[in-house]
Write an enzyme that holds these catalytic residues in place. Structure first.
Site, mmCIF file in Angstrom:
data_model
loop_
_atom_site.group_PDB
_atom_site.id
_atom_site.type_symbol
_atom_site.label_atom_id
_atom_site.label_comp_id
_atom_site.label_asym_id
_atom_site.label_seq_id
_atom_site.Cartn_x
_atom_site.Cartn_y
_atom_site.Cartn_z
ATOM 1 N N GLU A 75 -4.462 -2.564 -10.694
ATOM 2 C CA GLU A 75 -5.596 -3.364 -11.171
ATOM 3 C C GLU A 75 -6.347 -2.548 -12.221
ATOM 4 O O GLU A 75 -7.338 -1.868 -11.938
ATOM 5 C CB GLU A 75 -6.526 -3.740 -10.011
ATOM 6 C CG GLU A 75 -7.608 -4.723 -10.425
ATOM 7 C CD GLU A 75 -8.497 -5.149 -9.276
ATOM 8 O OE1 GLU A 75 -9.465 -5.891 -9.526
ATOM 9 O OE2 GLU A 75 -8.240 -4.740 -8.120
ATOM 10 N N LYS A 78 -6.560 1.807 12.255
ATOM 11 C CA LYS A 78 -6.013 0.843 11.296
ATOM 12 C C LYS A 78 -6.250 -0.602 11.709
ATOM 13 O O LYS A 78 -5.406 -1.476 11.484
ATOM 14 C CB LYS A 78 -4.521 1.109 11.068
ATOM 15 C CG LYS A 78 -4.246 2.501 10.538
ATOM 16 C CD LYS A 78 -2.785 2.871 10.525
ATOM 17 C CE LYS A 78 -2.625 4.316 10.081
ATOM 18 N NZ LYS A 78 -1.229 4.786 10.176
ATOM 19 N N ASP A 104 -2.980 8.208 4.094
ATOM 20 C CA ASP A 104 -2.326 7.079 4.759
ATOM 21 C C ASP A 104 -3.062 5.813 4.328
ATOM 22 O O ASP A 104 -4.173 5.536 4.772
ATOM 23 C CB ASP A 104 -2.405 7.246 6.276
ATOM 24 C CG ASP A 104 -1.583 6.213 7.032
ATOM 25 O OD1 ASP A 104 -1.316 5.135 6.465
ATOM 26 O OD2 ASP A 104 -1.227 6.475 8.192
ATOM 27 N N HIS A 127 -11.936 -8.704 -16.965
ATOM 28 C CA HIS A 127 -10.557 -8.648 -16.491
ATOM 29 C C HIS A 127 -9.590 -9.047 -17.590
ATOM 30 O O HIS A 127 -8.570 -8.381 -17.818
ATOM 31 C CB HIS A 127 -10.386 -9.558 -15.268
ATOM 32 C CG HIS A 127 -10.622 -8.852 -13.973
ATOM 33 N ND1 HIS A 127 -9.605 -8.366 -13.198
ATOM 34 C CD2 HIS A 127 -11.772 -8.543 -13.316
ATOM 35 C CE1 HIS A 127 -10.102 -7.787 -12.117
ATOM 36 N NE2 HIS A 127 -11.428 -7.884 -12.166
#
Length: 350
Positions: free
Chosen positions: A36, A167, A243, A339
């Site tokens: 992005e 997580k 991670d 963008h």
């Protein structure tokens, strides 16, 4: 995928970001790995604001711990509660068990939950410069063996009982803490808000309330009220060998803002950043170089200092991106225009 088995991700160094506090007192460029491309100039704009403010972003580390919860099974709740009393009485023995599993592991606290005949024990450990996933699991294995050897009427359930919580988006991590907990804030004079962010303090405060707090509440967010912490976290995690799955809990955090006579007070609270500077993924060429350039690979630093510095740099980067995006969203059409412009020319500049 390349012949070496590496998936390339575009990475740029953004900043520098001006940071002050106990762990970092300097201007530092940060690496962001992302597809992005507008993220780079967005974080860059927040970094520019930090350099225009005396002291820049103030970073405060408010907690450090890694957790693993184990599951034990009792015949009934009464037996489970009696076991809890015994565990509390023999806490020093549990601490010795943990210390014996690693020279960096130290038991900080234990929290218990009884559900029916199920006993959940959440152990919180100090883990030095490691994020601590394997360290706490190793310690949990040893603790289970010890507790079961005490013949308290308990049986093994699991080395991980989800009360950790790893997580997953949960409330417990925000309440009790997991990983490095960092609060970043800064006070931006009104003229800088207007000239650099092209908005006003009142407009940003209103958007924080209406979007981050009300919008997140009706969406059912869990201890989370922010615009896009996950964007900066993932980009930083990938660039430094973290991670990446830990952005699930890491992106739970709260953006808070106030309009004050002297300017805009803006803060980002990230209560569970699961990061480390040693362990899997940190010795790859590009990640090792990134950690070295960030000043997070100092072999002479006290245990935990490198990872503490890394957590502060990540949190400051999150604030930069959060501030810039919210400022853009106060102006109709600005977000989409940025963008389109950035992606057409293949990314932005610092």
């Amino acid at each position: 995928m390349s012949a070496e088995g590496i998936t390339p991700i575009p990475t740029r160094w953004v900043g520098p970001i001006r940071i002050s506090g106990d762990s970092v007192n300097e201007e530092v460029e940060v690496p962001l790995a992302t597809y992005e491309s507008p993220l780079w100039p967005s974080v860059g704009r927040g970094a520019k604001v930090s350099r225009l403010v005396e002291g820049g972003i103030r970073a405060t580390v408010v907690g450090e711990k890694m957790t693993r919860s184990v599951l034990l099974i009792a015949p009934d709740a009464q037996t489970a509660m009696q076991a809890v009393r015994t565990l509390r009485e023999r806490g020093d023995e549990l601490a010795e068990v943990v210390s014996g599993t690693s020279r960096h592991a130290r038991l900080l606290e234990t929290h218990e939950e009884i559900v029916g005949n199920l006993l959940f024990l959440r152990f919180a450990l100090e883990t030095g410069d490691a994020s601590g996933h394997n360290m706490v699991t190793r310690a949990a294995d040893a603790l289970l063996q010890t507790v079961l050897s005490w013949d308290l009427g308990l049986e093994y359930g699991s080395v991980s009982g989800n009360y950790c919580s790893d997580k997953k988006a949960t409330a417990v991590n925000g309440v009790l803490g997991r990983g490095r907990s960092v609060v970043c804030d800064l006070l931006i004079p009104h003229e800088i808000v207007e000239s650099t962010l092209r908005t006003s303090a009142s407009a940003i405060v209103d958007l924080v309330v209406r979007k981050n707090f009300v919008g997140s509440t009706i969406a059912g967010a869990l201890r989370s009220a922010n615009a896009h912490y996950a964007n900066m976290l993932l980009a930083f995690y990938l660039a430094t060998g973290q991670d990446a799955a830990n952005i699930v809990e890491g992106s739970q955090g709260i953006t808070y803002a106030e309009e004050r006579p002297e300017g805009l007070y803006f803060s980002c609270t990230l209560p569970h950043l699961i990061v480390g500077t040693v362990g899997n993924g940190k010795d790859l060429g590009h990640t090792a170089e990134a950690l070295e350039r960030l000043g997070c690979a100092d072999p002479s630093a006290e245990p935990g200092a490198n990872s503490r510095r890394l957590a502060v740099l990540i949190a400051a980067s999150v604030l930069c991106g959060e501030l810039s995006l919210l400022a853009a969203q106060t102006n109709p059409g600005e977000l989409m225009a940025a963008h389109v412009a950035m992606e057409r020319r293949g990314g932005g500049t610092k």
